[in-house]
Design a protein around this motif. Structure first.
Motif, mmCIF file in Angstrom:
data_model
loop_
_atom_site.group_PDB
_atom_site.id
_atom_site.type_symbol
_atom_site.label_atom_id
_atom_site.label_comp_id
_atom_site.label_asym_id
_atom_site.label_seq_id
_atom_site.Cartn_x
_atom_site.Cartn_y
_atom_site.Cartn_z
ATOM 1 N N VAL A 87 10.428 -0.583 -9.625
ATOM 2 C CA VAL A 87 10.268 0.739 -10.235
ATOM 3 C C VAL A 87 11.585 1.204 -10.846
ATOM 4 O O VAL A 87 11.627 1.719 -11.968
ATOM 5 C CB VAL A 87 9.768 1.765 -9.188
ATOM 6 N N GLU A 88 12.669 1.008 -10.120
ATOM 7 C CA GLU A 88 13.976 1.469 -10.594
ATOM 8 C C GLU A 88 14.474 0.665 -11.799
ATOM 9 O O GLU A 88 15.116 1.211 -12.700
ATOM 10 C CB GLU A 88 14.994 1.370 -9.453
ATOM 11 N N ILE A 89 14.173 -0.611 -11.834
ATOM 12 C CA ILE A 89 14.647 -1.483 -12.909
ATOM 13 C C ILE A 89 13.944 -1.192 -14.231
ATOM 14 O O ILE A 89 14.542 -1.287 -15.302
ATOM 15 C CB ILE A 89 14.471 -2.959 -12.498
ATOM 16 N N ASP A 90 12.682 -0.812 -14.166
ATOM 17 C CA ASP A 90 11.899 -0.576 -15.386
ATOM 18 C C ASP A 90 12.211 0.797 -15.978
ATOM 19 O O ASP A 90 11.626 1.805 -15.593
ATOM 20 C CB ASP A 90 10.407 -0.697 -15.060
ATOM 21 N N ASP A 91 13.120 0.852 -16.945
ATOM 22 C CA ASP A 91 13.492 2.143 -17.531
ATOM 23 C C ASP A 91 12.483 2.636 -18.562
ATOM 24 O O ASP A 91 12.640 3.722 -19.120
ATOM 25 C CB ASP A 91 14.892 2.085 -18.150
ATOM 26 N N THR A 92 11.424 1.856 -18.816
ATOM 27 C CA THR A 92 10.357 2.339 -19.713
ATOM 28 C C THR A 92 9.439 3.323 -18.986
ATOM 29 O O THR A 92 8.679 4.048 -19.619
ATOM 30 C CB THR A 92 9.500 1.173 -20.242
ATOM 31 N N GLY A 93 9.491 3.309 -17.660
ATOM 32 C CA GLY A 93 8.642 4.208 -16.878
ATOM 33 C C GLY A 93 7.233 3.694 -16.674
ATOM 34 O O GLY A 93 6.389 4.376 -16.091
ATOM 35 N N SER A 94 6.948 2.478 -17.146
ATOM 36 C CA SER A 94 5.582 1.957 -17.013
ATOM 37 C C SER A 94 5.286 1.521 -15.575
ATOM 38 O O SER A 94 4.140 1.585 -15.126
ATOM 39 C CB SER A 94 5.375 0.781 -17.969
ATOM 40 N N THR A 95 6.307 1.071 -14.871
ATOM 41 C CA THR A 95 6.149 0.716 -13.461
ATOM 42 C C THR A 95 6.499 1.956 -12.644
ATOM 43 O O THR A 95 7.654 2.362 -12.594
ATOM 44 C CB THR A 95 7.086 -0.453 -13.077
ATOM 45 N N LYS A 96 5.517 2.536 -12.023
ATOM 46 C CA LYS A 96 5.765 3.847 -11.418
ATOM 47 C C LYS A 96 4.979 4.071 -10.140
ATOM 48 O O LYS A 96 4.039 3.343 -9.820
ATOM 49 C CB LYS A 96 5.416 4.942 -12.422
ATOM 50 N N ILE A 97 5.402 5.093 -9.427
ATOM 51 C CA ILE A 97 4.701 5.585 -8.243
ATOM 52 C C ILE A 97 4.088 6.920 -8.617
ATOM 53 O O ILE A 97 4.788 7.831 -9.051
ATOM 54 C CB ILE A 97 5.661 5.748 -7.055
ATOM 55 N N ILE B 250 0.831 -1.208 0.000
ATOM 56 C CA ILE B 250 0.000 0.000 0.000
ATOM 57 C C ILE B 250 0.863 1.254 0.000
ATOM 58 O O ILE B 250 0.708 2.139 -0.848
ATOM 59 C CB ILE B 250 -0.948 0.002 1.218
ATOM 60 N N LEU B 251 1.781 1.348 0.959
ATOM 61 C CA LEU B 251 2.759 2.442 0.927
ATOM 62 C C LEU B 251 3.894 2.014 0.001
ATOM 63 O O LEU B 251 4.504 0.962 0.223
ATOM 64 C CB LEU B 251 3.297 2.724 2.332
ATOM 65 N N PRO B 252 4.202 2.781 -1.028
ATOM 66 C CA PRO B 252 5.214 2.362 -2.013
ATOM 67 C C PRO B 252 6.641 2.534 -1.499
ATOM 68 O O PRO B 252 7.452 3.266 -2.064
ATOM 69 C CB PRO B 252 4.932 3.288 -3.196
ATOM 70 N N THR B 253 6.922 1.845 -0.389
ATOM 71 C CA THR B 253 8.236 1.990 0.240
ATOM 72 C C THR B 253 8.950 0.656 0.427
ATOM 73 O O THR B 253 10.103 0.645 0.859
ATOM 74 C CB THR B 253 8.088 2.656 1.621
ATOM 75 N N TYR B 254 8.287 -0.441 0.113
ATOM 76 C CA TYR B 254 8.901 -1.748 0.343
ATOM 77 C C TYR B 254 10.046 -1.958 -0.646
ATOM 78 O O TYR B 254 9.939 -1.588 -1.820
ATOM 79 C CB TYR B 254 7.857 -2.863 0.207
ATOM 80 N N PRO B 255 11.163 -2.540 -0.209
ATOM 81 C CA PRO B 255 12.358 -2.651 -1.059
ATOM 82 C C PRO B 255 12.126 -3.310 -2.416
ATOM 83 O O PRO B 255 12.620 -2.825 -3.435
ATOM 84 C CB PRO B 255 13.320 -3.481 -0.200
ATOM 85 N N THR B 256 11.382 -4.420 -2.447
ATOM 86 C CA THR B 256 11.168 -5.103 -3.729
ATOM 87 C C THR B 256 10.311 -4.265 -4.670
ATOM 88 O O THR B 256 10.509 -4.285 -5.889
ATOM 89 C CB THR B 256 10.501 -6.471 -3.505
#
Length: 434
Positions: free
Chosen positions: A392-402, A381-387
């Motif tokens: 988010v960081e791995i996806d350089d397309t920007g589709s996985t986002k906060i 729920i809070l977008p703070t969990y390490p995985t």
């Protein structure tokens, strides 16, 4: 006063989340300091039994990783994904689920996230689809893992109600697995394919996104397969011991070792055997990524669970009185309570330890409690969990986002659907099996 205390709990967690990584555990200690020394609340209990299990399993996994076991499993996962790339939204969570099931921690997904993102991008599949549901699968599978701290503790408090360790797994395994598959079906339609995403295509033309990455070659070490086999034998041994020592089965009466001690012994033994037969450099164990992430998780759980238990125990009687009226009329509300509590407690094991004993003492049906178990997995729920952040960081397309509004991130829909489906099927299987 309870409102002030609750704000302190929230602020402590938010400060840690903002600082990132291990800081959420450290800032929780600050929260405990304020609640105890300033507001005069009696400190809660640090869940050392939960931490004991996580540490022992983490050490065994780290030793297996040094022996090449993790690379061996990742190579198998990569082979499967590249062989069936069009089904990646279903295969990625399945791989994540199985790896978490066997390891008792969702942190094993770190090694597969780059492969998932790469394969999806190569075939113009929106990476957010497989990445988001894979992360969710790694969280919800904790409630079905035979060596997770949450499952072992929950099984121990269910014994007096006639539900043993194996029976709990018989409910949680199918309900969580089916829920992940159904959630993946919905996730497979979220967002546009990359070929239809005008923002992505414009960035690609400008050279802002690489069309292909250099593949990492996973070299399998000579004894990698043996390391995995020894680890699996350890898991099987834990399952047998926990089943045989169950009060309802009692094939072993008056066991010398408690379940926690048995898991520690088995995991340490497995780690020792891997060190001997796989001839690894033991000095490199503490440098393994799984060791670092596991120990970091222990600090986070120690702090957040201590903070949460301090607050809950201070108001336990009032909370029980308030909850009893609601839960007696609407038992399914337990899942909702666990859902929001796990968001704050940041751990399936900590949430289980804090709330499940109270739920049983309120007189709720064991069927309701078991069926609602998977709801302790709302760590997304809070977008703070390490995985989650890693995806988010791995996806350089920007589709996985906060999103800009914190909660509108790529994991919210797959996560909520997974828990809803899991609780529904949990009630179905619990009514059949229990």
């Amino acid at each position: 006063m309870i409102g002030v205390e609750f704000v302190i709990v929230l602020l402590s967690i938010l400060i840690g989340a903002r600082l990132g990584s291990i800081a959420i555990g450290l800032s929780s200690g600050l929260g405990v300091l304020i609640l105890t020394l300033i507001l005069g609340i009696k400190p809660g209990i640090i869940p050392f039994d939960v931490i004991e299990i996580i540490m022992s399993v983490t050490i065994a996994i780290a030793v297996m990783q040094v022996a090449g076991g993790m690379d061996y499993l990742v190579k198998l996962a990569e082979h499967l994904l590249r062989k069936h790339p069009r089904h990646i939204t279903f295969l990625a969570p399945l791989i994540s689920y199985i790896m978490t099931l066997l390891s008792g921690t969702g942190h094993t997904i770190f090694s597969t996230l780059p492969i998932i993102a790469e394969v999806a991008k190569e075939h113009n599949i929106r990476p957010s689809r497989p990445l988001s549901i894979a992360v969710i699968a790694s969280q919800i599978a904790i409630t079905a893992s035979p060596i997770s701290a949450a499952v072992v503790f929950f099984a121990s408090i269910l014994e007096p109600y006639g539900i043993n360790y194996l029976t709990l797994l018989c409910v949680s395994l199918p309900s969580t697995m089916i829920s992940i598959f159904l959630a993946a079906m919905v996730t497979n339609f979220l967002g546009k394919d990359l070929k239809d995403d005008h923002v992505y295509q414009a960035q690609l033309l400008k050279g802002e996104i690489s069309s292909r990455k250099t593949r990492k070659v996973y070299e399998v070490k000579p004894h990698a397969g043996l390391a995995v086999l020894l680890f699996l034998i350890g898991i099987f041994s834990v399952m047998l011991y926990c089943t045989f020592t169950s009060e309802n089965i009692e094939l072993i009466s008056n066991p010398i070792l408690s379940r926690n001690e048995a898991i520690t012994v088995f995991m340490f033994t497995v780690a020792t055997l891997i060190c001997i037969f796989c001839k690894i450099d033991t000095s490199s164990i503490i440098d393994a990524s799984t060791f670092k992430s596991g120990m970091s998780a222990c600090v986070c759980i120690m702090g957040v669970a201590w903070l949460g238990d301090t607050f809950i125990q201070a108001h336990l009687n009032n909370l029980k009185l308030f909850a009893s009226h609601i839960l007696q009329s609407y038992p399914w509300m337990l899942a909702l309570i666990l859902f929001f509590a796990s968001t704050l407690l940041y751990s399936q094991a900590a949430t289980t330890k804090a709330l499940m004993p109270a739920a049983l003492t309120l007189g709720l049906s064991p069927i309701t409690v078991v069926a609602s178990f998977s709801a302790v997995s709302a760590l997304f729920i809070l977008p703070t969990y390490p995985t989650l952040l890693a995806a988010v960081e791995i996806d350089d397309t920007g589709s996985t986002k906060i999103g800009n509004y914190i909660f509108n991130h790529s994991f919210i829909i797959p996560g909520i659907l997974s828990i809803i489906f899991s609780v529904i099927f949990g009630f179905l299987f619990a009514n059949i099996i229990l």
